[in-house]
Design an enzyme around this catalytic site. Structure first.
Site, PDB file in Angstrom:
ATOM      1  N   HIS A  52       0.819  -1.209   0.000  1.00  0.00           N
ATOM      2  CA  HIS A  52       0.000   0.000   0.000  1.00  0.00           C
ATOM      3  C   HIS A  52       0.856   1.263   0.000  1.00  0.00           C
ATOM      4  O   HIS A  52       0.503   2.262  -0.621  1.00  0.00           O
ATOM      5  CB  HIS A  52      -0.923  -0.006   1.216  1.00  0.00           C
ATOM      6  CG  HIS A  52      -1.977   1.050   1.191  1.00  0.00           C
ATOM      7  ND1 HIS A  52      -3.093   0.971   0.384  1.00  0.00           N
ATOM      8  CD2 HIS A  52      -2.093   2.218   1.866  1.00  0.00           C
ATOM      9  CE1 HIS A  52      -3.843   2.043   0.562  1.00  0.00           C
ATOM     10  NE2 HIS A  52      -3.269   2.809   1.454  1.00  0.00           N
ATOM     11  N   HIS A  98     -10.172   2.439  -1.099  1.00  0.00           N
ATOM     12  CA  HIS A  98     -10.407   2.075   0.295  1.00  0.00           C
ATOM     13  C   HIS A  98     -11.207   0.777   0.295  1.00  0.00           C
ATOM     14  O   HIS A  98     -12.289   0.687   0.866  1.00  0.00           O
ATOM     15  CB  HIS A  98     -11.141   3.197   1.038  1.00  0.00           C
ATOM     16  CG  HIS A  98     -10.416   3.660   2.255  1.00  0.00           C
ATOM     17  ND1 HIS A  98     -11.031   3.999   3.428  1.00  0.00           N
ATOM     18  CD2 HIS A  98      -9.095   3.819   2.493  1.00  0.00           C
ATOM     19  CE1 HIS A  98     -10.134   4.365   4.327  1.00  0.00           C
ATOM     20  NE2 HIS A  98      -8.949   4.257   3.782  1.00  0.00           N
TER      21      HIS A  98
END
Length: 779
Positions: A52, A98
């Site tokens: 990430h 998300h």
């Protein structure tokens, strides 16, 4: 001397599992530190070395993207990309995901996704002016998917509506592969309000480091590591890794930050997103080639007895980190306090290239910035030489494999009975992936700020009005920007290379259809595990396709997001990967928003035309028709000729800007028939269409996808000028591009004839009912 806070006595294997690190990672950390890390430092490496944050699996592939262009001011590496949109105006934009947080806490996961991307925008000195979203869920016949959709849409609506930024467009698709792992991608646009772009690199040794915004709590601890792992049946236990947002504090933060940036007293800025204080401090230091020291005792907190690990890995929302001028500290703190925000000096810029963290009087972490942010590990994977056998088998599919058409009816392989073409059109219109998304976007405030030119669903791309350019002129001229998010994940699943080219082409086509010139993209690469050879092949092939399309269409990549490990594991350890979904966020510019056009027909007797490419495939392979009517996901997606694609878009844009074209709609999901039906529904007008077909496959003509095709209408008052325009441009037309009249706008019925035979006759009222009520019927 580092104080290990008694946390040097930890179970290494358990800690590595928690931080999603390998034993090789641990050995590399020890090598870089020249000692063993304590538990806090190991947590910092865990988040900073996650996919990430550092793109350790995808970095080699991202280097293929073109990142420079005549309009690009800031490319990859900063909080967001920046382009020049003319008239001394600069657009800031980016897309983020998300996904995993939304899977286990849909409302907060989606809401904080909006908040996070907005901070990326205003951290650069830009006022957020629009939000778009790209959503994926499992099929709605499963109640858990309905609940996820409801929660995600509510979260996006709540945060965007409260913070005062319009949600102006987006896309949504449904497929079983997303049942355990929905996708929530949010794109934001902003208009620069400061004279200079605010960057993130720390400067000037001794300058204070200022913490601004909300307090720090335990919410979101380890969120970046959580986002870099697969979802399992125990993922609900990770709810503490999901952040909780407050849009009203975000609104104050926007106004306060823009106010502070305009003073020139803020030297550098970084929002605290993924990996919180760890990432923001490390990236600021690394980008400035300096170091930062921080005292955690000075960080505003909302909970007692927080450990250094929790302070550093918390992803509490609405927080910023600044490097500021020392002599302006008091003024800035007063300014932020006026907006109801916490503001505290928590450290300073130092001359050594390291991040030094102290807590309760002891140094608890001391790490070289390069180890955390720059010189991060890269996982190299072998790319298989050939597509998987199951895809090669699917590529062998031919349209002749479909049932024959008898008496204007065709047998459905899915439902085992015959349907007329009118019935097929109605069935496709009622499929949730094609049907109106009105139930969703009516929950969003799309008009706040009063600059939204078309409400969601009215046009192929969102159009947002920018500031007035010539205030002295009696005729006010407003420039604008257009934006679209696109990806046909079915195509990408069946051919990642062709499907990704098509995603870029369609996003550019949508922007062109409103009259705007495509300028640049941001992308969100949603894929499964790169450790699986097929998953990595999909990612690699997709990146190749995006790179090729962006080069051909001259739309460089300014940044984006990579979201891997999008797969779910059930109680039997069976892994279900999502369809590979590289979402393309395209932005374009238009000098006068009064010239922008929507997708609905305007007046009865206006002519309807079609433009497309003979060289680009037009086929029902990989089509919505094949999946939703016949129940088959097979065939090789259409190949797009990018040269013809570019010409078709340019030709249409010029016609729009010359006020010759009054409506325009690209042909995508469902083919020509669905594009015609959608324009009828939007305008509450009909269309009379006459087509010719040499072959006997009428379904190809109606439902095939591909071909770089666009339908558009010409005002009956402008037909002479249109023919003159055609004549003037005839010499420039490639032999492989066609433009032809196919019908005219009528009163209240969609009528289609092929070779003078009636194929379809449906009242617009019936089309509208099927189209508008499909999704809302689930709620």
């Amino acid at each position: 001397m580092i104080n290990h806070e008694n946390n040097d006595l930890f179970d290494l294997n358990e800690a590595l599992k928690v931080e999603n690190l390998t034993l090789n990672d641990y050995e590399e950390i020890c090598k870089r530190l020249k000692r063993k890390p304590n538990r806090t430092e190991l947590g910092m490496f865990g988040v900073m070395w996650s996919e990430h944050c550092c793109y350790r699996n995808s970095k080699p592939l991202l280097s293929k993207f073109p990142t420079k262009g005549k309009n690009v001011l800031v490319g990859p590496g900063e909080n967001a990309g920046v382009i020049d949109v003319g008239n001394n105006q600069k657009l800031v934009f980016k897309i983020e995901s998300h996904n995993h947080p939304s899977a286990i806490e849909p409302f907060q996961g989606a809401a904080t996704g909006v908040g996070g991307i907005l901070r990326d925008i205003f951290t650069m000195g830009a006022r957020p002016i629009a939000v778009l979203n790209s959503l994926r869920f499992g099929n709605l016949d499963k109640s858990s998917n309905v609940d996820l959709l409801r929660g995600v849409v509510s979260g996006i609506a709540h945060y965007g509506n409260c913070v005062g930024v319009p949600t102006v467009g987006g896309e949504i698709d449904f497929d079983d592969s997303y049942s355990g792992n929905p996708l929530v991608n949010v794109m934001a646009l902003g208009l620069l309000e400061t004279e200079e772009i605010v960057c993130s690199g720390a400067k000037n040794v001794g300058s204070p480091v200022l913490y601004v915004g909300n307090t720090t709590g335990r919410d979101g601890v380890g969120g970046a590591s959580f986002a870099s792992s697969e979802l399992t049946t125990t993922s609900l236990d990770d709810r503490p890794a999901v952040q909780v947002g407050d849009p009203f504090i975000e609104k104050s933060l926007i106004e306060a930050c823009l106010d502070a940036f305009k003073t020139g007293d803020v030297i550098a800025a970084q929002d605290m997103g993924a990996a919180g204080l760890t990432c923001s401090s490390a990236e600021m230091a690394a980008n400035g080639n300096l170091g930062i020291s921080i005292d955690l005792d000075l960080v505003p907190s909302r909970e007692d007895d927080m450990s250094s690990y929790q302070y550093l890995l918390s992803e509490s929302q609405e927080r910023m980190l600044f490097v500021v001028k020392e002599e302006k500290i008091s003024d800035l703190i007063e300014k932020f306090n006026k907006w109801g925000l916490y503001a505290s000096v928590i450290g300073e810029v130092i001359g050594t290239n390291e991040v030094i963290i102290s807590h309760k009087g002891n140094i608890v972490a001391q790490i070289p910035t390069s180890a955390l942010s720059d010189d991060t590990p890269v996982n190299f994977h072998n790319v298989i030489n050939n597509p998987p056998d199951d895809l090669l088998n699917k590529w062998e599919w031919k349209e002749n494999d479909l049932p024959e058409i008898n008496e204007q009816k065709i047998f459905s392989l899915k439902e085992n009975k015959k349907f007329s073409f009118s019935e097929i059109i109605l069935k496709l219109l009622s499929n949730p992936s094609i049907a109106s998304k009105r139930w969703i976007y009516k929950q969003y405030d799309s008009q706040v700020q009063a600059n939204t030119v078309f409400t969601p669903g009215k046009s192929d791309a969102a159009v947002v009005r920018l500031r007035e350019q010539n205030k002295k002129s009696k005729n006010k001229v407003f420039s604008g920007v257009a934006a679209s998010v696109d990806c046909n994940s079915r195509w990408v699943a069946l051919d990642p290379f062709r499907g990704s080219i098509a995603a870029v082409a369609e996003s550019a086509r949508n922007v062109s259809c409103v009259g705007a010139e495509p300028v640049a993209i941001t992308n969100n690469l949603n894929f499964s595990s790169p450790e699986n050879e097929i998953g990595y092949w999909q990612l690699s092939s997709s990146c190749n396709g995006i790179a090729e399309a962006c080069k051909a269409l001259e739309t460089p990549v300014t940044g984006g997001n990579v979201s891997l490990y999008n797969e779910s594991k059930n109680k039997d350890n069976l892994i279900t990967p999502i369809n590979p979904t590289p979402v393309i966020g395209m932005v374009g510019k238009i000098d006068n928003v009064e010239k922008a056009i929507s997708s609905e027909w305007k007046n009865i007797e206006d002519q309807i035309w079609l433009i497309g490419s003979y060289k680009s495939d037009t086929t029902t392979a990989a089509s919505s028709y094949l999946e939703y009517f016949h129940g088959e996901i097979t065939g090789r997606p259409p190949k797009i000729d990018l040269s013809d694609e570019k010409f078709c878009q340019s030709f249409l844009r010029n016609a729009i800007l010359n006020s010759l074209v009054v409506s325009s709609h690209d042909i995508s999901d469902g083919g020509l028939a669905i594009a015609l039906a959608e324009s009828c529904i939007l305008s509450a007008r009909g269309a009379t269409i006459e087509l010719e077909k040499d072959l006997n496959r009428v379904d190809n003509l109606l439902f095939a996808e591909g071909g770089s095709r666009i339908i558009f209408s010409i005002s009956k008052m402008k037909q002479n000028e249109w023919f003159n325009y055609l004549k003037q441009n005839q010499i420039n037309f490639p032999s492989s591009v066609y433009v032809k009249k196919i019908g005219y706008v009528s009163s209240d019925t969609l009528k289609i004839k092929i070779n003078e035979k009636n194929i379809c006759n449906i009242r617009v009222e019936e089309l509208t009912e099927k189209f508008n009520n499909s999704i809302s019927d689930y709620f």
